[in-house]
Scaffold this active site. Sequence first.
Site, PDB file in Angstrom:
ATOM      1  N   TYR A  12      -9.589   2.577 -15.068  1.00 58.36           N
ATOM      2  CA  TYR A  12      -8.744   1.899 -16.021  1.00 58.36           C
ATOM      3  C   TYR A  12      -9.560   1.821 -17.306  1.00 58.36           C
ATOM      4  O   TYR A  12      -8.938   2.039 -18.306  1.00 58.36           O
ATOM      5  CB  TYR A  12      -8.025   0.915 -15.630  1.00 58.36           C
ATOM      6  CG  TYR A  12      -6.935   0.923 -14.620  1.00 58.36           C
ATOM      7  CD1 TYR A  12      -6.978   1.661 -13.368  1.00 58.36           C
ATOM      8  CD2 TYR A  12      -5.661   0.598 -15.084  1.00 58.36           C
ATOM      9  CE1 TYR A  12      -5.889   1.541 -12.767  1.00 58.36           C
ATOM     10  CE2 TYR A  12      -4.463   0.793 -14.494  1.00 58.36           C
ATOM     11  CZ  TYR A  12      -4.791   1.393 -13.232  1.00 58.36           C
ATOM     12  OH  TYR A  12      -3.676   1.128 -12.499  1.00 58.36           O
TER      13      TYR A  12
ATOM     14  N   LYS B 252     -13.395   4.473  -0.842  1.00 58.04           N
ATOM     15  CA  LYS B 252     -13.451   5.812  -0.539  1.00 58.04           C
ATOM     16  C   LYS B 252     -15.079   6.241  -0.415  1.00 58.04           C
ATOM     17  O   LYS B 252     -15.558   7.089  -1.068  1.00 58.04           O
ATOM     18  CB  LYS B 252     -12.808   6.709  -1.720  1.00 58.04           C
ATOM     19  CG  LYS B 252     -12.632   8.167  -1.475  1.00 58.04           C
ATOM     20  CD  LYS B 252     -11.536   8.225  -0.407  1.00 58.04           C
ATOM     21  CE  LYS B 252     -11.466   9.794  -0.086  1.00 58.04           C
ATOM     22  NZ  LYS B 252     -10.658  10.401   1.177  1.00 58.04           N
TER      23      LYS B 252
ATOM     24  N   ASP C  74      -7.294   6.509   2.019  1.00 58.89           N
ATOM     25  CA  ASP C  74      -6.298   7.212   2.703  1.00 58.89           C
ATOM     26  C   ASP C  74      -5.801   6.851   4.012  1.00 58.89           C
ATOM     27  O   ASP C  74      -4.729   6.792   4.259  1.00 58.89           O
ATOM     28  CB  ASP C  74      -6.713   8.808   2.644  1.00 58.89           C
ATOM     29  CG  ASP C  74      -7.983   9.108   3.130  1.00 58.89           C
ATOM     30  OD1 ASP C  74      -8.759   7.902   3.537  1.00 58.89           O
ATOM     31  OD2 ASP C  74      -8.454  10.104   3.348  1.00 58.89           O
TER      32      ASP C  74
ATOM     33  N   ASP D 138      -3.529  -0.722  -7.149  1.00 62.58           N
ATOM     34  CA  ASP D 138      -2.176  -0.562  -7.838  1.00 62.58           C
ATOM     35  C   ASP D 138      -1.553   0.152  -7.021  1.00 62.58           C
ATOM     36  O   ASP D 138      -0.465  -0.278  -6.677  1.00 62.58           O
ATOM     37  CB  ASP D 138      -2.712   0.230  -9.202  1.00 62.58           C
ATOM     38  CG  ASP D 138      -1.358   0.558  -9.914  1.00 62.58           C
ATOM     39  OD1 ASP D 138      -0.405  -0.306 -10.123  1.00 62.58           O
ATOM     40  OD2 ASP D 138      -1.084   1.751 -10.263  1.00 62.58           O
TER      41      ASP D 138
ATOM     42  N   ASP E 257       1.986  -1.431  -4.730  1.00 65.59           N
ATOM     43  CA  ASP E 257       3.381  -0.901  -4.753  1.00 65.59           C
ATOM     44  C   ASP E 257       3.676  -0.439  -3.260  1.00 65.59           C
ATOM     45  O   ASP E 257       4.878  -0.645  -2.868  1.00 65.59           O
ATOM     46  CB  ASP E 257       3.466   0.329  -5.520  1.00 65.59           C
ATOM     47  CG  ASP E 257       3.894   0.078  -7.003  1.00 65.59           C
ATOM     48  OD1 ASP E 257       3.647  -1.079  -7.481  1.00 65.59           O
ATOM     49  OD2 ASP E 257       4.556   0.544  -7.542  1.00 65.59           O
TER      50      ASP E 257
HETATM   51  C1  IPM Z   1       0.684  -2.713 -12.682  1.00 70.88           C
HETATM   52  C2  IPM Z   1       1.125  -1.481 -13.598  1.00 70.88           C
HETATM   53  C3  IPM Z   1       0.081  -1.486 -14.618  1.00 70.88           C
HETATM   54  C4  IPM Z   1      -1.402  -1.121 -13.960  1.00 70.88           C
HETATM   55  C5  IPM Z   1       0.302  -0.510 -15.793  1.00 70.88           C
HETATM   56  C6  IPM Z   1       1.782  -0.615 -16.353  1.00 70.88           C
HETATM   57  C7  IPM Z   1      -0.786  -0.424 -16.642  1.00 70.88           C
HETATM   58  O1  IPM Z   1       1.354  -0.390 -12.660  1.00 70.88           O
HETATM   59  O2  IPM Z   1       0.446  -3.978 -13.045  1.00 70.88           O
HETATM   60  O3  IPM Z   1       0.796  -2.694 -11.493  1.00 70.88           O
HETATM   61  O4  IPM Z   1      -1.701   0.248 -13.468  1.00 70.88           O
HETATM   62  O5  IPM Z   1      -2.172  -2.128 -13.567  1.00 70.88           O
HETATM   63 MN    MN Z   2       1.196  -0.738 -10.817  1.00 68.82          MN
END
Ligand code: IPM
Ligand code: MN
Length: 360
Positions: free
Chosen positions: A137, A187, A219, A243, A247
């Site tokens: 990032y 990884k 993975d 990240d 999710d």
């Molecule tokens: C999160 C989001 C952010 C990230 C983006 C919007 C920069 O996906 O907070 O999970 O990747 O950290």
């Molecule tokens: Mn995210």
Amino acid sequence: MATHQLLVLPGDGIGPEVTGATLRLLDAVSELLGWSVEKAEADIGGRAIDRVGDPFPVETQTMIDKAEAVLLGAVGGPLWDQAPKRPEAGLLAMRQYMGLWANLRPFRIFSGLEHLSPLKNAKARGIVFRELTGGLYFGEPRGRHLLPDDLEVVDTLRYRRSEIERIVRLAFKYASDHHWTLTSVDKANVLESSRVWREVTNELAQGFPDVTLTHRYVDAAAMDLVLNPAGYQVIVTENLFGDILSDLTGGLVGSLGLLGSSSVAGTGGTRGLFEPVHGSAPDIAGRGIANPTGSMLSLAYLIGWSWSEREAERLIEEAVAESLVEGPHTPDLGGKASTEEFTQTVINRIKKIVQRRKIS
Ligand code: IPM
Ligand code: MN
Ligand code: NAD
């Protein structure tokens, strides 16, 4: 009377919808508990670009300097996808500006919502410790270089040992305090940074003999989290993997709308940024149907961390969990309720819980 202070950054898309709902909840809580809360609001992301041409304006920075705690909605959306400056850059700049290297993202399958997990009879309750200010990032150099007959693009995955050490240590400490297992995700079969990640983790493990540590490649971890979610309690990993996997835990528990998060500078101070894991959800923005749970839980974490009001943190978590059992549910959970209706349910629940406690 306790006085607390809060900076709200509603942002874009469903951001203002979920922070609006959460502030209504905060008003109800502060009235019940006799707090006085000083609230301020500032711009970030797409709406800051529209207003002043910068996703993280100086005036927002100045307000952050004075802030005890920041509650953020979400940033981004198709409106700005082609813009020279992206809304997401504002969020990244803010995380770095505030030095928030630890991002804690708890997940759980709530009672009453078991059927929403895509998995049969799944049990899941854990937390992702995501390194937040390093890795791909932020690494330099990055950019595009025109070659005579091609285009080269560069992103850099860079970590200092000390940056790895502090996040892994924090996760070990959490695992030890909660008597939970720790899975370190990397990884290391490919990446040098992951090899050092693994070395550091093994070294730190010596100081935490009570914590059961497992290493997994990212993975395999993604696959295994789906097959065996109950096998994961504390997960610690670098920025991008965290990240993605957080999710995934949103999918595991039935909706991304159910996850809140804390971003903090480790145990250095009580300041922090609290935001749901989800984004601005352009596909449902403006319809009043966003699930505010992730934002409400983020408020609970804020209240506990930055205001040291642990009882009130638990009160909100309990009211949200009970409301999810009771319903009505927003459409992401298979229901028809609006953000507003669900918010009112949580507020009513809080009132009931407080009353119950006063009587007993
Ligand atoms: C999160 C989001 C952010 C990230 C983006 C919007 C920069 O996906 O907070 O999970 O990747 O950290
Ligand atoms: Mn995210
Ligand atoms: P998203 O998280 O916004 O949405 C993914 C899916 O989940 C969508 O179908 C959405 O409707 C649903 N969803 C998310 N939150 C929900 C909620 N509270 N209630 C009900 N449904 C919900 O991810 P995306 O669509 O990939 O990204 C949209 C924008 O948000 C992009 O610009 C992205 O960069 C940004 N983003 C911002 C943040 C943040 O501000 N922290 C986080 C992730 C993505």
